[in-house]
Design a protein around this motif. Structure first.
Motif, PDB file in Angstrom:
ATOM      1  N   PRO A  16     -27.308   4.957 -51.032  1.00 22.93           N
ATOM      2  CA  PRO A  16     -28.137   6.132 -51.274  1.00 22.93           C
ATOM      3  C   PRO A  16     -27.469   7.063 -52.281  1.00 22.93           C
ATOM      4  O   PRO A  16     -26.245   7.102 -52.393  1.00 22.93           O
ATOM      5  CB  PRO A  16     -28.223   6.804 -49.904  1.00 22.93           C
ATOM      6  CG  PRO A  16     -27.858   5.759 -48.927  1.00 22.93           C
ATOM      7  CD  PRO A  16     -26.927   4.835 -49.636  1.00 22.93           C
ATOM      8  N   ARG A  17     -28.276   7.799 -52.985  1.00 23.74           N
ATOM      9  CA  ARG A  17     -27.755   8.760 -53.947  1.00 23.74           C
ATOM     10  C   ARG A  17     -26.895   9.782 -53.223  1.00 23.74           C
ATOM     11  O   ARG A  17     -27.241  10.267 -52.157  1.00 23.74           O
ATOM     12  CB  ARG A  17     -28.938   9.463 -54.620  1.00 23.74           C
ATOM     13  CG  ARG A  17     -28.534  10.323 -55.772  1.00 23.74           C
ATOM     14  CD  ARG A  17     -29.767  10.834 -56.507  1.00 23.74           C
ATOM     15  NE  ARG A  17     -29.442  12.135 -57.022  1.00 23.74           N
ATOM     16  CZ  ARG A  17     -29.966  13.270 -56.593  1.00 23.74           C
ATOM     17  NH1 ARG A  17     -30.876  13.263 -55.663  1.00 23.74           N
ATOM     18  NH2 ARG A  17     -29.597  14.412 -57.109  1.00 23.74           N
ATOM     19  N   GLY A  18     -25.744  10.098 -53.763  1.00 23.71           N
ATOM     20  CA  GLY A  18     -24.887  11.117 -53.188  1.00 23.71           C
ATOM     21  C   GLY A  18     -23.809  10.593 -52.257  1.00 23.71           C
ATOM     22  O   GLY A  18     -23.028  11.380 -51.741  1.00 23.71           O
ATOM     23  N   ALA A  64     -21.447   8.354 -39.091  1.00 17.71           N
ATOM     24  CA  ALA A  64     -20.551   7.968 -40.179  1.00 17.71           C
ATOM     25  C   ALA A  64     -21.307   7.851 -41.497  1.00 17.71           C
ATOM     26  O   ALA A  64     -20.788   8.247 -42.550  1.00 17.71           O
ATOM     27  CB  ALA A  64     -19.863   6.645 -39.854  1.00 17.71           C
ATOM     28  N   MET A  65     -22.533   7.352 -41.460  1.00 13.63           N
ATOM     29  CA  MET A  65     -23.331   7.252 -42.684  1.00 13.63           C
ATOM     30  C   MET A  65     -23.639   8.642 -43.233  1.00 13.63           C
ATOM     31  O   MET A  65     -23.609   8.857 -44.439  1.00 13.63           O
ATOM     32  CB  MET A  65     -24.607   6.452 -42.427  1.00 13.63           C
ATOM     33  CG  MET A  65     -24.326   4.981 -42.194  1.00 13.63           C
ATOM     34  SD  MET A  65     -25.762   4.050 -41.666  1.00 13.63           S
ATOM     35  CE  MET A  65     -26.598   3.858 -43.227  1.00 13.63           C
ATOM     36  N   ARG A  66     -23.905   9.586 -42.342  1.00 10.60           N
ATOM     37  CA  ARG A  66     -24.141  10.964 -42.796  1.00 10.60           C
ATOM     38  C   ARG A  66     -22.867  11.553 -43.399  1.00 10.60           C
ATOM     39  O   ARG A  66     -22.906  12.217 -44.426  1.00 10.60           O
ATOM     40  CB  ARG A  66     -24.635  11.844 -41.645  1.00 10.60           C
ATOM     41  CG  ARG A  66     -26.069  11.620 -41.258  1.00 10.60           C
ATOM     42  CD  ARG A  66     -26.568  12.712 -40.325  1.00 10.60           C
ATOM     43  NE  ARG A  66     -25.733  12.909 -39.152  1.00 10.60           N
ATOM     44  CZ  ARG A  66     -25.854  12.256 -37.998  1.00 10.60           C
ATOM     45  NH1 ARG A  66     -26.785  11.339 -37.868  1.00 10.60           N
ATOM     46  NH2 ARG A  66     -25.053  12.518 -36.986  1.00 10.60           N
ATOM     47  N   ALA A  71     -20.696  16.105 -50.554  1.00 11.46           N
ATOM     48  CA  ALA A  71     -20.291  17.408 -50.028  1.00 11.46           C
ATOM     49  C   ALA A  71     -21.321  18.489 -50.330  1.00 11.46           C
ATOM     50  O   ALA A  71     -21.462  19.437 -49.572  1.00 11.46           O
ATOM     51  CB  ALA A  71     -18.939  17.804 -50.596  1.00 11.46           C
ATOM     52  N   ASP A  72     -22.058  18.352 -51.438  1.00 10.16           N
ATOM     53  CA  ASP A  72     -23.055  19.366 -51.789  1.00 10.16           C
ATOM     54  C   ASP A  72     -24.145  19.453 -50.733  1.00 10.16           C
ATOM     55  O   ASP A  72     -24.575  20.531 -50.349  1.00 10.16           O
ATOM     56  CB  ASP A  72     -23.675  19.076 -53.151  1.00 10.16           C
ATOM     57  CG  ASP A  72     -22.675  19.218 -54.280  1.00 10.16           C
ATOM     58  OD1 ASP A  72     -21.682  19.954 -54.091  1.00 10.16           O
ATOM     59  OD2 ASP A  72     -22.867  18.591 -55.329  1.00 10.16           O
ATOM     60  N   ARG A  73     -24.602  18.290 -50.236  1.00 10.30           N
ATOM     61  CA  ARG A  73     -25.636  18.305 -49.205  1.00 10.30           C
ATOM     62  C   ARG A  73     -25.088  18.855 -47.898  1.00 10.30           C
ATOM     63  O   ARG A  73     -25.789  19.549 -47.178  1.00 10.30           O
ATOM     64  CB  ARG A  73     -26.219  16.907 -49.000  1.00 10.30           C
ATOM     65  CG  ARG A  73     -27.158  16.518 -50.122  1.00 10.30           C
ATOM     66  CD  ARG A  73     -27.895  15.283 -49.788  1.00 10.30           C
ATOM     67  NE  ARG A  73     -26.956  14.167 -49.894  1.00 10.30           N
ATOM     68  CZ  ARG A  73     -27.185  12.950 -49.458  1.00 10.30           C
ATOM     69  NH1 ARG A  73     -28.308  12.677 -48.866  1.00 10.30           N
ATOM     70  NH2 ARG A  73     -26.300  12.002 -49.606  1.00 10.30           N
ATOM     71  N   ARG A  74     -23.818  18.575 -47.569  1.00  7.97           N
ATOM     72  CA  ARG A  74     -23.222  19.126 -46.349  1.00  7.97           C
ATOM     73  C   ARG A  74     -23.135  20.641 -46.455  1.00  7.97           C
ATOM     74  O   ARG A  74     -23.373  21.355 -45.491  1.00  7.97           O
ATOM     75  CB  ARG A  74     -21.838  18.520 -46.105  1.00  7.97           C
ATOM     76  CG  ARG A  74     -21.909  17.106 -45.585  1.00  7.97           C
ATOM     77  CD  ARG A  74     -20.587  16.684 -45.007  1.00  7.97           C
ATOM     78  NE  ARG A  74     -19.522  16.686 -45.983  1.00  7.97           N
ATOM     79  CZ  ARG A  74     -19.060  15.603 -46.594  1.00  7.97           C
ATOM     80  NH1 ARG A  74     -19.587  14.440 -46.337  1.00  7.97           N
ATOM     81  NH2 ARG A  74     -18.085  15.689 -47.462  1.00  7.97           N
ATOM     82  N   ALA A  75     -22.798  21.149 -47.628  1.00  7.09           N
ATOM     83  CA  ALA A  75     -22.695  22.590 -47.824  1.00  7.09           C
ATOM     84  C   ALA A  75     -24.064  23.249 -47.643  1.00  7.09           C
ATOM     85  O   ALA A  75     -24.166  24.341 -47.075  1.00  7.09           O
ATOM     86  CB  ALA A  75     -22.133  22.900 -49.201  1.00  7.09           C
ATOM     87  N   GLU A  76     -25.122  22.583 -48.098  1.00  9.57           N
ATOM     88  CA  GLU A  76     -26.473  23.123 -47.934  1.00  9.57           C
ATOM     89  C   GLU A  76     -26.835  23.244 -46.456  1.00  9.57           C
ATOM     90  O   GLU A  76     -27.560  24.147 -46.061  1.00  9.57           O
ATOM     91  CB  GLU A  76     -27.492  22.219 -48.628  1.00  9.57           C
ATOM     92  CG  GLU A  76     -27.440  22.284 -50.134  1.00  9.57           C
ATOM     93  CD  GLU A  76     -28.339  21.246 -50.786  1.00  9.57           C
ATOM     94  OE1 GLU A  76     -29.070  20.541 -50.060  1.00  9.57           O
ATOM     95  OE2 GLU A  76     -28.303  21.139 -52.022  1.00  9.57           O
TER      96      GLU A  76
END
Length: 92
Positions: A16-18, A64-66, A71-76
């Motif tokens: 997946p992207r990211g 684990a997949m998440r 990191a940008d999506r986690r920050a969101e």
């Protein structure tokens, strides 16, 4: 001699992207594939002996997949960046 090269389902999967940790993502993907629920809603893995899905290994694989994502999506979502936290511990 028996064939020792086995193809894992993650080898054919498109990342997946990211995804920032492809090894973690692919390992977790393989675990998730091995613990998919059957038609009766039970884990199809022999290791789980027909436990209701989602089993522990499937939940851990999904997490684990998440975590293998960027990191940008986690920050969101308000999740801390593990690399930054680790750097802070070393600096202290």
């Amino acid at each position: 001699m028996p064939e020792t090269n086995r193809t894992r389902s993650s080898q054919d999967a498109v990342l997946p992207r990211g995804v920032t940790d492809p090894l973690l993502w692919r390992s977790a993907y393989d675990v998730a594939e091995a613990h998919r629920p059957d038609d009766a809603g039970r884990c199809s893995s022999l290791l789980c002996a027909g436990r209701p899905a989602p089993c522990g290994p499937l939940e851990a694989a999904r997490r684990a997949m998440r975590l293998a994502g960027d990191a940008d999506r986690r920050a969101e979502r308000g999740e801390p960046d593990a690399r930054v936290a680790g750097q802070r511990r070393r600096a202290a």
